[in-house]
Scaffold this motif. Structure first.
Motif, PDB file in Angstrom:
ATOM      1  N   ASN A  11      -7.158  -3.675  -8.709  1.00  0.00           N
ATOM      2  CA  ASN A  11      -7.033  -2.215  -8.767  1.00  0.00           C
ATOM      3  C   ASN A  11      -5.705  -1.722  -9.314  1.00  0.00           C
ATOM      4  O   ASN A  11      -5.598  -0.594  -9.770  1.00  0.00           O
ATOM      5  CB  ASN A  11      -7.195  -1.623  -7.355  1.00  0.00           C
ATOM      6  CG  ASN A  11      -8.641  -1.595  -6.932  1.00  0.00           C
ATOM      7  OD1 ASN A  11      -9.511  -1.876  -7.755  1.00  0.00           O
ATOM      8  ND2 ASN A  11      -8.900  -1.291  -5.678  1.00  0.00           N
ATOM      9  N   ASP A  12      -4.670  -2.560  -9.227  1.00  0.00           N
ATOM     10  CA  ASP A  12      -3.332  -2.108  -9.617  1.00  0.00           C
ATOM     11  C   ASP A  12      -3.057  -2.246 -11.108  1.00  0.00           C
ATOM     12  O   ASP A  12      -2.034  -1.792 -11.593  1.00  0.00           O
ATOM     13  CB  ASP A  12      -2.261  -2.908  -8.861  1.00  0.00           C
ATOM     14  CG  ASP A  12      -2.315  -2.660  -7.365  1.00  0.00           C
ATOM     15  OD1 ASP A  12      -2.761  -1.564  -6.984  1.00  0.00           O
ATOM     16  OD2 ASP A  12      -1.926  -3.553  -6.597  1.00  0.00           O
ATOM     17  N   VAL A  13      -3.968  -2.903 -11.837  1.00  0.00           N
ATOM     18  CA  VAL A  13      -3.688  -3.256 -13.230  1.00  0.00           C
ATOM     19  C   VAL A  13      -3.324  -2.037 -14.079  1.00  0.00           C
ATOM     20  O   VAL A  13      -2.327  -2.048 -14.798  1.00  0.00           O
ATOM     21  CB  VAL A  13      -4.884  -4.021 -13.851  1.00  0.00           C
ATOM     22  CG1 VAL A  13      -4.752  -4.098 -15.348  1.00  0.00           C
ATOM     23  CG2 VAL A  13      -4.944  -5.433 -13.291  1.00  0.00           C
ATOM     24  N   ILE A  14      -4.112  -0.971 -13.987  1.00  0.00           N
ATOM     25  CA  ILE A  14      -3.854   0.189 -14.845  1.00  0.00           C
ATOM     26  C   ILE A  14      -2.566   0.897 -14.443  1.00  0.00           C
ATOM     27  O   ILE A  14      -1.725   1.231 -15.276  1.00  0.00           O
ATOM     28  CB  ILE A  14      -5.040   1.179 -14.800  1.00  0.00           C
ATOM     29  CG1 ILE A  14      -6.256   0.545 -15.460  1.00  0.00           C
ATOM     30  CG2 ILE A  14      -4.692   2.471 -15.521  1.00  0.00           C
ATOM     31  CD1 ILE A  14      -6.101   0.215 -16.923  1.00  0.00           C
ATOM     32  N   GLY A  15      -2.399   1.128 -13.149  1.00  0.00           N
ATOM     33  CA  GLY A  15      -1.170   1.780 -12.684  1.00  0.00           C
ATOM     34  C   GLY A  15       0.056   0.975 -13.064  1.00  0.00           C
ATOM     35  O   GLY A  15       1.069   1.524 -13.515  1.00  0.00           O
ATOM     36  N   LYS A  28       7.331   3.508  -5.671  1.00  0.00           N
ATOM     37  CA  LYS A  28       8.007   2.341  -5.093  1.00  0.00           C
ATOM     38  C   LYS A  28       8.159   2.517  -3.580  1.00  0.00           C
ATOM     39  O   LYS A  28       8.011   1.570  -2.809  1.00  0.00           O
ATOM     40  CB  LYS A  28       9.386   2.154  -5.721  1.00  0.00           C
ATOM     41  CG  LYS A  28       9.383   1.389  -7.051  1.00  0.00           C
ATOM     42  CD  LYS A  28       9.214  -0.103  -6.837  1.00  0.00           C
ATOM     43  CE  LYS A  28       9.499  -0.912  -8.084  1.00  0.00           C
ATOM     44  NZ  LYS A  28       8.685  -0.629  -9.237  1.00  0.00           N
ATOM     45  N   VAL A  29       8.465   3.740  -3.136  1.00  0.00           N
ATOM     46  CA  VAL A  29       8.602   4.000  -1.694  1.00  0.00           C
ATOM     47  C   VAL A  29       7.243   3.818  -1.023  1.00  0.00           C
ATOM     48  O   VAL A  29       7.143   3.196   0.049  1.00  0.00           O
ATOM     49  CB  VAL A  29       9.173   5.412  -1.424  1.00  0.00           C
ATOM     50  CG1 VAL A  29       9.285   5.661   0.071  1.00  0.00           C
ATOM     51  CG2 VAL A  29      10.552   5.578  -2.070  1.00  0.00           C
ATOM     52  N   ALA A  30       6.184   4.312  -1.660  1.00  0.00           N
ATOM     53  CA  ALA A  30       4.840   4.150  -1.094  1.00  0.00           C
ATOM     54  C   ALA A  30       4.467   2.672  -1.024  1.00  0.00           C
ATOM     55  O   ALA A  30       3.882   2.206  -0.039  1.00  0.00           O
ATOM     56  CB  ALA A  30       3.825   4.900  -1.950  1.00  0.00           C
ATOM     57  N   LYS A  31       4.834   1.918  -2.067  1.00  0.00           N
ATOM     58  CA  LYS A  31       4.536   0.481  -2.092  1.00  0.00           C
ATOM     59  C   LYS A  31       5.285  -0.244  -0.980  1.00  0.00           C
ATOM     60  O   LYS A  31       4.774  -1.192  -0.369  1.00  0.00           O
ATOM     61  CB  LYS A  31       4.909  -0.099  -3.457  1.00  0.00           C
ATOM     62  CG  LYS A  31       4.298  -1.458  -3.722  1.00  0.00           C
ATOM     63  CD  LYS A  31       4.459  -1.858  -5.182  1.00  0.00           C
ATOM     64  CE  LYS A  31       3.726  -3.158  -5.451  1.00  0.00           C
ATOM     65  NZ  LYS A  31       3.830  -3.571  -6.862  1.00  0.00           N
ATOM     66  N   GLU A  32       6.501   0.204  -0.689  1.00  0.00           N
ATOM     67  CA  GLU A  32       7.305  -0.388   0.385  1.00  0.00           C
ATOM     68  C   GLU A  32       6.617  -0.191   1.731  1.00  0.00           C
ATOM     69  O   GLU A  32       6.675  -1.053   2.610  1.00  0.00           O
ATOM     70  CB  GLU A  32       8.701   0.248   0.385  1.00  0.00           C
ATOM     71  CG  GLU A  32       9.693  -0.383   1.326  1.00  0.00           C
ATOM     72  CD  GLU A  32      10.012  -1.839   1.015  1.00  0.00           C
ATOM     73  OE1 GLU A  32      10.302  -2.578   1.977  1.00  0.00           O
ATOM     74  OE2 GLU A  32       9.957  -2.259  -0.157  1.00  0.00           O
ATOM     75  N   LEU A  86      -3.407   7.463 -11.541  1.00  0.00           N
ATOM     76  CA  LEU A  86      -3.754   6.091 -11.894  1.00  0.00           C
ATOM     77  C   LEU A  86      -3.422   5.110 -10.774  1.00  0.00           C
ATOM     78  O   LEU A  86      -3.974   4.020 -10.708  1.00  0.00           O
ATOM     79  CB  LEU A  86      -3.040   5.671 -13.181  1.00  0.00           C
ATOM     80  CG  LEU A  86      -3.528   6.379 -14.457  1.00  0.00           C
ATOM     81  CD1 LEU A  86      -2.704   5.970 -15.652  1.00  0.00           C
ATOM     82  CD2 LEU A  86      -5.005   6.086 -14.718  1.00  0.00           C
ATOM     83  N   HIS A  87      -2.496   5.492  -9.888  1.00  0.00           N
ATOM     84  CA  HIS A  87      -2.181   4.660  -8.721  1.00  0.00           C
ATOM     85  C   HIS A  87      -2.991   5.081  -7.494  1.00  0.00           C
ATOM     86  O   HIS A  87      -2.683   4.691  -6.372  1.00  0.00           O
ATOM     87  CB  HIS A  87      -0.679   4.737  -8.401  1.00  0.00           C
ATOM     88  CG  HIS A  87       0.168   3.877  -9.282  1.00  0.00           C
ATOM     89  ND1 HIS A  87       0.672   4.323 -10.485  1.00  0.00           N
ATOM     90  CD2 HIS A  87       0.580   2.591  -9.156  1.00  0.00           C
ATOM     91  CE1 HIS A  87       1.381   3.346 -11.044  1.00  0.00           C
ATOM     92  NE2 HIS A  87       1.330   2.292 -10.268  1.00  0.00           N
ATOM     93  N   GLU A  88      -4.017   5.906  -7.737  1.00  0.00           N
ATOM     94  CA  GLU A  88      -4.933   6.362  -6.688  1.00  0.00           C
ATOM     95  C   GLU A  88      -4.231   7.132  -5.582  1.00  0.00           C
ATOM     96  O   GLU A  88      -4.624   7.099  -4.421  1.00  0.00           O
ATOM     97  CB  GLU A  88      -5.749   5.182  -6.124  1.00  0.00           C
ATOM     98  CG  GLU A  88      -6.591   4.518  -7.204  1.00  0.00           C
ATOM     99  CD  GLU A  88      -7.557   3.467  -6.674  1.00  0.00           C
ATOM    100  OE1 GLU A  88      -7.460   3.130  -5.480  1.00  0.00           O
ATOM    101  OE2 GLU A  88      -8.409   3.006  -7.451  1.00  0.00           O
ATOM    102  N   MET A  89      -3.152   7.823  -5.956  1.00  0.00           N
ATOM    103  CA  MET A  89      -2.458   8.722  -5.028  1.00  0.00           C
ATOM    104  C   MET A  89      -2.887  10.155  -5.363  1.00  0.00           C
ATOM    105  O   MET A  89      -2.075  10.999  -5.758  1.00  0.00           O
ATOM    106  CB  MET A  89      -0.938   8.559  -5.171  1.00  0.00           C
ATOM    107  CG  MET A  89      -0.421   7.249  -4.629  1.00  0.00           C
ATOM    108  SD  MET A  89      -0.552   7.187  -2.824  1.00  0.00           S
ATOM    109  CE  MET A  89       0.214   5.617  -2.458  1.00  0.00           C
ATOM    110  N   ASP A  90      -4.188  10.396  -5.238  1.00  0.00           N
ATOM    111  CA  ASP A  90      -4.760  11.685  -5.661  1.00  0.00           C
ATOM    112  C   ASP A  90      -4.192  12.877  -4.903  1.00  0.00           C
ATOM    113  O   ASP A  90      -4.182  13.995  -5.398  1.00  0.00           O
ATOM    114  CB  ASP A  90      -6.288  11.667  -5.463  1.00  0.00           C
ATOM    115  CG  ASP A  90      -6.976  10.711  -6.425  1.00  0.00           C
ATOM    116  OD1 ASP A  90      -6.262   9.895  -7.031  1.00  0.00           O
ATOM    117  OD2 ASP A  90      -8.204  10.777  -6.560  1.00  0.00           O
ATOM    118  N   ASN A  91      -3.744  12.641  -3.680  1.00  0.00           N
ATOM    119  CA  ASN A  91      -3.276  13.765  -2.861  1.00  0.00           C
ATOM    120  C   ASN A  91      -1.783  14.054  -3.035  1.00  0.00           C
ATOM    121  O   ASN A  91      -1.240  14.912  -2.338  1.00  0.00           O
ATOM    122  CB  ASN A  91      -3.584  13.495  -1.383  1.00  0.00           C
ATOM    123  CG  ASN A  91      -5.082  13.435  -1.127  1.00  0.00           C
ATOM    124  OD1 ASN A  91      -5.839  14.192  -1.724  1.00  0.00           O
ATOM    125  ND2 ASN A  91      -5.510  12.533  -0.272  1.00  0.00           N
ATOM    126  N   ALA A  92      -1.140  13.329  -3.938  1.00  0.00           N
ATOM    127  CA  ALA A  92       0.282  13.590  -4.177  1.00  0.00           C
ATOM    128  C   ALA A  92       0.464  15.007  -4.706  1.00  0.00           C
ATOM    129  O   ALA A  92      -0.352  15.512  -5.474  1.00  0.00           O
ATOM    130  CB  ALA A  92       0.836  12.582  -5.181  1.00  0.00           C
TER     131      ALA A  92
END
Length: 494
Positions: free
Chosen positions: A157-161, A217-221, A248-254
């Motif tokens: 799932n992370d490939v595109i982001g 990066k913070v979300a990934k942490e 693209l990182h599926e953070m639609d609610n950002a």
């Protein structure tokens, strides 16, 4: 059939940039490439979903359309990559792409409103006259046609982001001074994300978010999508990149807002600044003309500690970040070393922040880590929940990095060493020091790192007797050589 790996996509998409290299400035063509990657991806996702529903509902068009309406996004036909590819030989190709983007935005207002306002595929000034422009856009469509970005064809799932982040990083490397406006070097973002120690459920903000990589990066942490990401960006095309990057990182609610954080903060609720658990930023260094003339009448009273100088906005960003922290919030900011010791109004604000027990740590970074500037920078960590601990940790990490051709970089071990020293709150000889409030006061609130971390390395002691013997031996050798030279000179008649 083997699935597309991260490197497959990275290489193919980077090659698509050949269409523009040498004719369009890297700072501009990144927008065309990244937007086309976005269109191709959502088109392929839509195509795969449609195929699934066709099987599920035996070709019942009404049920298929109804099911597609419940997906993450809606894709009008004129916005799809395949439609644009079919029209690639039309004389108004740039205009057709613009119309497609407008329709896509209109169909997905909550997610994509204003995202494509600043990109023009029909721009003569950026893409050349009609014939050249159409040729470049045809090449671009052909390059992306060969990429099958359906989710079932991707390794994960992370490939595109991640491909998006890869491209942004590569564009930054080639964009010179402008690069710092939209991207923070990956390892520095990773370090800052670790130092603010985010956790699931946190409300996170970056008031100068660029293309959104630091927020991600913070979300990934955190390791969870259970976070609320919020950002604001002043540059219109960079704001658009951030919105697409989140999607693209599926953070639609950002929530990503467009505007000047210092003069017109958009992250507000109930007529007050939104409050966050974590605030991170890599703002423009020492920003000139940041709005000092209006700061004293700021409607949110952010500058009650004092107004920073009009030619240096560093403390304006610090102040804004602290004013948007909740009662236990943490902030991490990357700024030039001048913030540690400059006097006048900056000195007064710095003193007050320390007296309020908000400053937790100061990390000195190596030089030449950032796009667009070779100067060394520092990370300041603020914490509203320090309790009775009035100490400040100083870390001098300026000498540990990997040399790069154009830019230095932090290695994983450098990032780990900084974070471990911070999390274990320890003094390491020649590397870190835990300073008391009294020490800082004795230094007149000057935070210059060498005042606290002594990196001086003593030279080996000199053995006087041994050195004297060496001098005597050398003198004897010199006398011998000079005598021999005299013999040779006499033989030559001099």
């Amino acid at each position: 059939m083997s699935k597309l790996t991260q490197s497959d996509i990275n290489n193919k998409v980077w090659k698509a940039c050949d269409t523009f290299r040498g004719t369009v400035d890297a700072g501009q063509y990144k927008d065309y490439i990244l937007t086309m990657l976005f269109i191709k991806y959502i088109s392929d996702v839509n195509k795969e979903k449609k195929t699934e529903y066709e099987k599920k509902y035996n070709g019942d068009k009404m049920r298929i359309e109804r099911a597609l309406k419940h997906e993450r996004f809606s894709l009008p036909e004129k916005s799809s990559f395949d439609y644009l590819y079919e029209k690639r030989n039309e004389s108004n190709l740039g205009d057709l792409i613009n119309i497609g983007l407008e329709a896509l935005e209109e169909a997905n207002r909550s997610k994509l409103e204003k995202v494509f306002r600043n990109i023009d595929y029909n721009s003569e000034s950026n893409l050349g006259e009609t014939t050249d422009r159409n040729r470049r856009l045809q090449h671009l469509l052909n390059d992306f046609k060969a990429l099958d970005l359906r989710p079932s064809n991707l390794n994960n799932n992370d490939v595109i982001g991640d491909a998006y982040e890869y491209l942004i990083g590569n564009f930054a490397a080639g964009a010179g001074k402008k690069a710092g406006e939209f991207y923070t070097a990956s390892q520095v973002s990773q370090l800052l994300a670790k130092l603010v120690e985010p956790k699931a459920g946190d409300r996170i903000c970056d008031p100068t978010c660029g293309s959104g990589s630091l927020l991600l990066k913070v979300a990934k942490e955190v390791g969870s999508t259970n976070v609320s990401l919020n950002g604001q960006e002043v540059n219109g095309s960079t704001y658009a990149l951030a919105r697409m990057n989140m999607f693209l990182h599926e953070m639609d609610n950002a929530t990503i807002e467009w505007g000047d954080t210092l003069n017109s903060p958009k992250l507000v609720e109930n007529d007050a600044l939104m409050k966050f658990d974590i605030v991170v930023a890599n703002p423009p260094f020492s920003l000139d003309k940041w709005g000092a003339e209006d700061a004293s009448s700021d409607r949110y009273s952010r500058f009650h500690r004092g107004v920073p100088p009009k030619s240096k906005g560093d403390y304006a960003f610090i102040t804004h970040m602290i004013e948007t922290l909740n009662e236990h919030g943490k902030a991490g900011v990357i700024l030039p070393h001048g913030v540690l010791f400059r006097g006048s109004s900056e000195g007064k604000i710095r003193k007050q922040l320390i007296d309020e027990n908000l400053l937790k740590a100061v990390v000195g970074l190596p030089a030449n880590l950032f796009y667009g500037t070779g100067i060394p920078a520092s990370i300041l960590i603020f914490d509203k929940n320090k309790g009775d601990n009035t100490e400040v940790l100083f870390i001098d990490a300026s000498n540990e990095f990997e040399n790069g051709k154009n830019q230095n970089r932090l290695r994983d071990e450098d990032v780990d060493k900084i974070y471990n020293t911070f999390s274990e709150w320890k003094t390491v000889d020649k590397y870190s020091h835990i300073a008391t409030l009294e020490e800082i006061q004795e230094n007149d609130y000057n935070l210059n790192i060498p005042r606290y971390v002594d990196t001086f390395v003593e030279e080996e002691p000199v053995d006087i007797v041994e050195t004297q013997k060496e001098i005597v031996a050398l003198k004897a050798k010199l006398n011998e050589v000079e005598s021999q030279m005299e013999v040779y000179l006499k033989e030559m008649g001099y």
